[in-house]
Design a protein around this motif. Sequence first.
Motif, PDB file in Angstrom:
ATOM      1  N   THR B  17       0.832  -1.214   0.000  1.00  0.00           N
ATOM      2  CA  THR B  17       0.000   0.000   0.000  1.00  0.00           C
ATOM      3  C   THR B  17       0.863   1.259   0.000  1.00  0.00           C
ATOM      4  OG1 THR B  17      -0.135  -0.173   2.409  1.00  0.00           O
ATOM      5  CG2 THR B  17      -1.981  -1.051   1.147  1.00  0.00           C
ATOM      6  N   VAL B  25      -3.962   3.744  -1.465  1.00  0.00           N
ATOM      7  CA  VAL B  25      -3.950   2.873  -2.648  1.00  0.00           C
ATOM      8  C   VAL B  25      -3.174   1.602  -2.312  1.00  0.00           C
ATOM      9  CG1 VAL B  25      -4.107   4.769  -4.327  1.00  0.00           C
ATOM     10  CG2 VAL B  25      -1.857   3.975  -3.549  1.00  0.00           C
ATOM     11  N   THR B  52      -0.171   1.569  -8.004  1.00  0.00           N
ATOM     12  CA  THR B  52       0.569   1.662  -6.742  1.00  0.00           C
ATOM     13  C   THR B  52       2.058   1.904  -6.984  1.00  0.00           C
ATOM     14  OG1 THR B  52      -1.064   0.193  -5.740  1.00  0.00           O
ATOM     15  CG2 THR B  52       0.997   0.480  -4.531  1.00  0.00           C
ATOM     16  N   SER B  84      -6.163   0.740  -8.493  1.00  0.00           N
ATOM     17  CA  SER B  84      -6.424   1.843  -7.566  1.00  0.00           C
ATOM     18  C   SER B  84      -6.625   3.152  -8.311  1.00  0.00           C
ATOM     19  CB  SER B  84      -5.250   2.005  -6.582  1.00  0.00           C
ATOM     20  OG  SER B  84      -5.287   1.001  -5.591  1.00  0.00           O
ATOM     21  N   LYS B  89     -10.231   0.967  -3.376  1.00  0.00           N
ATOM     22  CA  LYS B  89     -10.159  -0.383  -2.801  1.00  0.00           C
ATOM     23  C   LYS B  89     -10.378  -0.381  -1.294  1.00  0.00           C
ATOM     24  CE  LYS B  89      -6.911  -2.005  -6.355  1.00  0.00           C
ATOM     25  NZ  LYS B  89      -5.610  -2.655  -6.633  1.00  0.00           N
TER      26      LYS B  89
END
Lengths: 210, 210
Positions: B17, B25, B52, B84, B89
Amino acid sequence: MNKTAFYNLSYGVYVCTSWDEGRPVGCVANSAMQITSSPATIAVSLNHGNYTNKCVSDTGRFAIAVLGENVDPKLIGRFGFASSKDTDKFAETPYAVRGKMPVIDDCVCWFSCKVIDKMETATHTVFLGEVLDADVLRKDAPMTYAYYHKVLKGKTAANAPTYQAEEKSAGKYVCKICKYEYDGETPFEELPDDWTCPICGAPKSQFEKK
Amino acid sequence: MNKTAFYNLSYGVYVCTSWDEGRPVGCVANSAMQITSSPATIAVSLNHGNYTNKCVSDTGRFAIAVLGENVDPKLIGRFGFASSKDTDKFAETPYAVRGKMPVIDDCVCWFSCKVIDKMETATHTVFLGEVLDADVLRKDAPMTYAYYHKVLKGKTAANAPTYQAEEKSAGKYVCKICKYEYDGETPFEELPDDWTCPICGAPKSQFEKK
């Protein structure tokens, strides 16, 4: 920071090999992973102190052998806790030249790689290798690092990426070569004189009481 | 080259992340490994096509969450088979800011990392992150990639390092979103209308016959 978090990363157990002016060399590695699929590349992390690191740098070539759950544990001792600089690890290890590289016979599969990039860190080099050839030698389940620790009671060499200083266990007998901690049913003192370390093959005299 | 050799490399399953101008994201990653122990660093490989990847490059920060065997499979669908860039998400994903990064609650442990180096390849970026903080959230066994494939019957996203084009299975119903192949006892046609894909949560209408 809770350092036990690191125990939850998953790895396999590998032997990374190369050539030292025609002589086969190698060491145990657990940090290896596929990076791209087309072209296929694999990254492997080797400590600066590993003689194999120097040989991979010099030749630009390495092979990765994937160890299976049924691997001879002595092979891990030989390749994980001694240096190719002053030890011929292949003298008692059946191997063949596969994909132009020395590859041990006792593995699930192997990859022959050409170094196409590398990244330096404080203690390790991450080599990125393009896979030139690969094959499967047998169906044995690939050994995970978790299996090595839980089932084989294996220890970690001080120069591995995943090494964390471990608490010494008072009163236990520990192998000076590979740090294997004896925890069998028979008291250590009563083991026969020809008993050897199940991981690295060292004689009983190489064990010391912690 | 025998490409099935690649199936024998061992991995965990992770959610990587980052932040996109304050918005969380993330995506599924299976290529992550510890590189050094002091300072502790972790390398993760992300496809150039992953949104990401761009966010990690822009912020110089990422977190890695280790998924457990009991993870909600829909989380893998959400983070592994959508982008993302156009999907939030985290809207239906419980998470908290841990070590200054967005970290999903449904994980065994997490690492908050600062990018200190990176290596570019044809399709992926390998980010090297210094671990600034880490913690364990629960005792669940870390999921291995082998477990994901064997037990959850999970598939691999086309932009993963470990993706290899798979043979289409004639006559089977396959999810168009996550490529999950239905192989339950009940014939697919007889499943209730509100049945959803166990991996990504897509409705029955998103399945097609191969």
